[in-house]
Write a protein that holds these residues in place. Structure first.
Motif, PDB file in Angstrom:
ATOM      1  N   ARG A  49      21.949  -5.685  18.540  1.00 28.94           N
ATOM      2  CA  ARG A  49      21.977  -4.869  17.860  1.00 28.94           C
ATOM      3  C   ARG A  49      21.799  -5.141  16.352  1.00 28.94           C
ATOM      4  NH1 ARG A  49      26.174  -0.646  20.557  1.00 28.94           N
ATOM      5  NH2 ARG A  49      24.637   0.044  22.433  1.00 28.94           N
ATOM      6  N   GLU A  50      22.514  -6.402  15.848  1.00 21.98           N
ATOM      7  CA  GLU A  50      22.545  -6.717  14.512  1.00 21.98           C
ATOM      8  C   GLU A  50      20.949  -7.356  14.393  1.00 21.98           C
ATOM      9  OE1 GLU A  50      25.494  -9.864  14.114  1.00 21.98           O
ATOM     10  OE2 GLU A  50      27.149  -8.041  14.006  1.00 21.98           O
TER      11      GLU A  50
ATOM     12  N   ARG B  21      18.315  -6.479  16.004  1.00 22.14           N
ATOM     13  CA  ARG B  21      17.357  -5.328  15.860  1.00 22.14           C
ATOM     14  C   ARG B  21      17.618  -4.461  14.643  1.00 22.14           C
ATOM     15  NH1 ARG B  21      17.841   0.325  18.177  1.00 22.14           N
ATOM     16  NH2 ARG B  21      15.705   0.968  18.025  1.00 22.14           N
ATOM     17  N   GLY B  22      18.675  -4.584  13.974  1.00 26.41           N
ATOM     18  CA  GLY B  22      18.862  -3.903  12.585  1.00 26.41           C
ATOM     19  C   GLY B  22      18.299  -4.776  11.401  1.00 26.41           C
ATOM     20  N   ASN B  23      18.580  -6.166  11.613  1.00 27.39           N
ATOM     21  CA  ASN B  23      17.776  -6.990  10.660  1.00 27.39           C
ATOM     22  C   ASN B  23      16.284  -7.059  10.705  1.00 27.39           C
ATOM     23  OD1 ASN B  23      20.324  -7.892   9.645  1.00 27.39           O
ATOM     24  ND2 ASN B  23      20.336  -9.717  10.952  1.00 27.39           N
TER      25      ASN B  23
ATOM     26  N   LEU C 286      14.389  -4.351  11.617  1.00 26.14           N
ATOM     27  CA  LEU C 286      13.941  -3.079  11.112  1.00 26.14           C
ATOM     28  C   LEU C 286      14.128  -3.063   9.738  1.00 26.14           C
ATOM     29  CD1 LEU C 286      15.870  -0.398  13.574  1.00 26.14           C
ATOM     30  CD2 LEU C 286      13.531  -0.960  13.394  1.00 26.14           C
ATOM     31  N   VAL C 287      15.007  -3.791   9.075  1.00 27.47           N
ATOM     32  CA  VAL C 287      15.040  -3.848   7.588  1.00 27.47           C
ATOM     33  C   VAL C 287      13.941  -4.555   7.151  1.00 27.47           C
ATOM     34  CG1 VAL C 287      16.422  -4.901   5.856  1.00 27.47           C
ATOM     35  CG2 VAL C 287      17.475  -3.735   7.430  1.00 27.47           C
TER      36      VAL C 287
END
Length: 129
Positions: free
Chosen positions: A54-55, A57-59, A61-62
């Protein structure tokens, strides 16, 4: 051989049987506790991997958002440069037209509208005089 078995009271046999059953149950409990610990460890590892995914994926997306902003900025800059180039091209075309008209005007003034003088000028230009 059966004679010595009769020397041991009956309740002792029950105690031995209970100890054997209790010991077997204790072994089962220890084995199940080991299995439970392994399962909990695997679950914890899976949870940690999920958090890491998840981390990541978040990175990502950013990063995609930042790249989209940069791309939009580049597109706008290209459109701005294109508009400037079109204006410069139109200005250069107008300047060339004005220069062409000025050259024709000077040519007419130089020859005084005389066709013979204009022909002489053209011939002199071709000969490099």
């Amino acid at each position: 051989m059966a004679a010595w078995l009769k020397l041991v009271p009956g309740w002792c046999w029950w105690v031995v049987a209970l100890l054997l059953v209790g010991g077997g149950q204790q072994l089962r409990v220890v084995a199940l506790q080991g299995d439970l610990a392994k399962a909990q460890g695997a679950e914890r590892d899976a949870g940690e991997r999920l958090v890491a995914c998840r981390e990541t994926r978040g990175n990502l997306l950013v990063q995609v958002g930042e790249q989209n902003q940069a791309l939009a900025s580049l597109r706008q800059a290209a459109l701005d440069r294109q508009a400037i180039a079109k204006k410069e091209q139109e200005s250069a075309r107008q300047q060339a037209e004005e220069d062409y008209q000025a050259a024709n005007r000077l040519q007419r003034e130089r020859t005084g509208g005389d066709a013979c003088a204009a022909a002489e000028t053209v011939i002199n230009q071709e000969l490099g005089l």
